[in-house]
Design a protein around this motif. Sequence first.
Motif, mmCIF file in Angstrom:
data_model
loop_
_atom_site.group_PDB
_atom_site.id
_atom_site.type_symbol
_atom_site.label_atom_id
_atom_site.label_comp_id
_atom_site.label_asym_id
_atom_site.label_seq_id
_atom_site.Cartn_x
_atom_site.Cartn_y
_atom_site.Cartn_z
ATOM 1 N N GLU A 48 14.116 25.695 -6.915
ATOM 2 C CA GLU A 48 12.873 24.994 -7.242
ATOM 3 C C GLU A 48 11.693 25.958 -7.234
ATOM 4 O OE1 GLU A 48 10.361 21.976 -8.448
ATOM 5 O OE2 GLU A 48 12.550 22.014 -8.456
ATOM 6 N N LEU A 49 11.708 26.911 -6.323
ATOM 7 C CA LEU A 49 10.680 27.960 -6.295
ATOM 8 C C LEU A 49 10.668 28.718 -7.616
ATOM 9 C CD1 LEU A 49 8.655 29.901 -4.787
ATOM 10 C CD2 LEU A 49 10.677 31.171 -4.093
ATOM 11 N N LEU A 50 11.842 29.135 -8.080
ATOM 12 C CA LEU A 50 11.955 29.831 -9.363
ATOM 13 C C LEU A 50 11.363 28.972 -10.482
ATOM 14 C CD1 LEU A 50 13.027 32.018 -11.325
ATOM 15 C CD2 LEU A 50 15.252 30.882 -11.195
ATOM 16 N N LYS A 51 11.716 27.703 -10.495
ATOM 17 C CA LYS A 51 11.228 26.796 -11.538
ATOM 18 C C LYS A 51 9.696 26.700 -11.513
ATOM 19 C CE LYS A 51 11.917 22.035 -13.094
ATOM 20 N NZ LYS A 51 12.612 20.776 -12.805
ATOM 21 N N ARG A 52 9.119 26.538 -10.328
ATOM 22 C CA ARG A 52 7.662 26.387 -10.219
ATOM 23 C C ARG A 52 6.926 27.678 -10.558
ATOM 24 N NH1 ARG A 52 6.743 22.534 -4.914
ATOM 25 N NH2 ARG A 52 8.205 20.910 -5.544
ATOM 26 N N VAL A 53 7.458 28.791 -10.125
ATOM 27 C CA VAL A 53 6.816 30.078 -10.438
ATOM 28 C C VAL A 53 6.883 30.337 -11.936
ATOM 29 C CG1 VAL A 53 7.045 32.587 -10.156
ATOM 30 C CG2 VAL A 53 7.087 31.089 -8.152
ATOM 31 N N ARG A 54 8.008 30.020 -12.569
ATOM 32 C CA ARG A 54 8.132 30.214 -14.023
ATOM 33 C C ARG A 54 7.211 29.279 -14.801
ATOM 34 N NH1 ARG A 54 12.809 33.179 -15.753
ATOM 35 N NH2 ARG A 54 12.560 35.097 -14.586
ATOM 36 N N GLN A 55 6.847 28.121 -14.216
ATOM 37 C CA GLN A 55 5.867 27.252 -14.866
ATOM 38 C C GLN A 55 4.485 27.906 -14.844
ATOM 39 O OE1 GLN A 55 6.396 23.634 -12.616
ATOM 40 N NE2 GLN A 55 7.923 22.840 -14.040
ATOM 41 N N ILE A 56 4.194 28.631 -13.781
ATOM 42 C CA ILE A 56 2.919 29.345 -13.680
ATOM 43 C C ILE A 56 2.928 30.565 -14.590
ATOM 44 C CG2 ILE A 56 1.403 30.647 -12.122
ATOM 45 C CD1 ILE A 56 2.646 28.887 -9.814
#
Length: 140
Positions: free
Chosen positions: A66-74
């Motif tokens: 989920e961290l990867l997903k959120r950082v990639r959204q940024i």
Amino acid sequence: MPEIVTRIFIIDPDPDFLDWAAGHLKAAAVTVEKFSKAEDAIAAYQKNRCDLLLSEVRLPGVNGIELLKRVRQIDPNAMVLLFSGIVSTSHVIDAMRLGAYDCALAPGTLVSSIYGNKATISERHRHRYEVNNNYKDRLE
């Protein structure tokens, strides 16, 4: 000319590991920020992005996937390296779907045997997951 500083974030729930890893990454023109929770790392990333983010997959609260997903959204081009001593096949698949380039495979696992006991699989295999969701069932 201003000095270029490389910023690295490390996220892991183990404070001893954080200290050990930060000590090994310490170098001139490198700053290392340590976080025990993904939420804190995400907040820091939003304020001031890092050059490399290293994270354990198994975190309390928000996990590494989920961290990867959120950082990639940024930042879709964020450099994120996920690691774990124990990881499920579904974590590998999720990481590849989210843009992981290389994924180290644990020896003796089903996914390792499917890939001919290779140590890693690379980004090009990600497309196989995106196009053929039936393949995911073979791995889980």
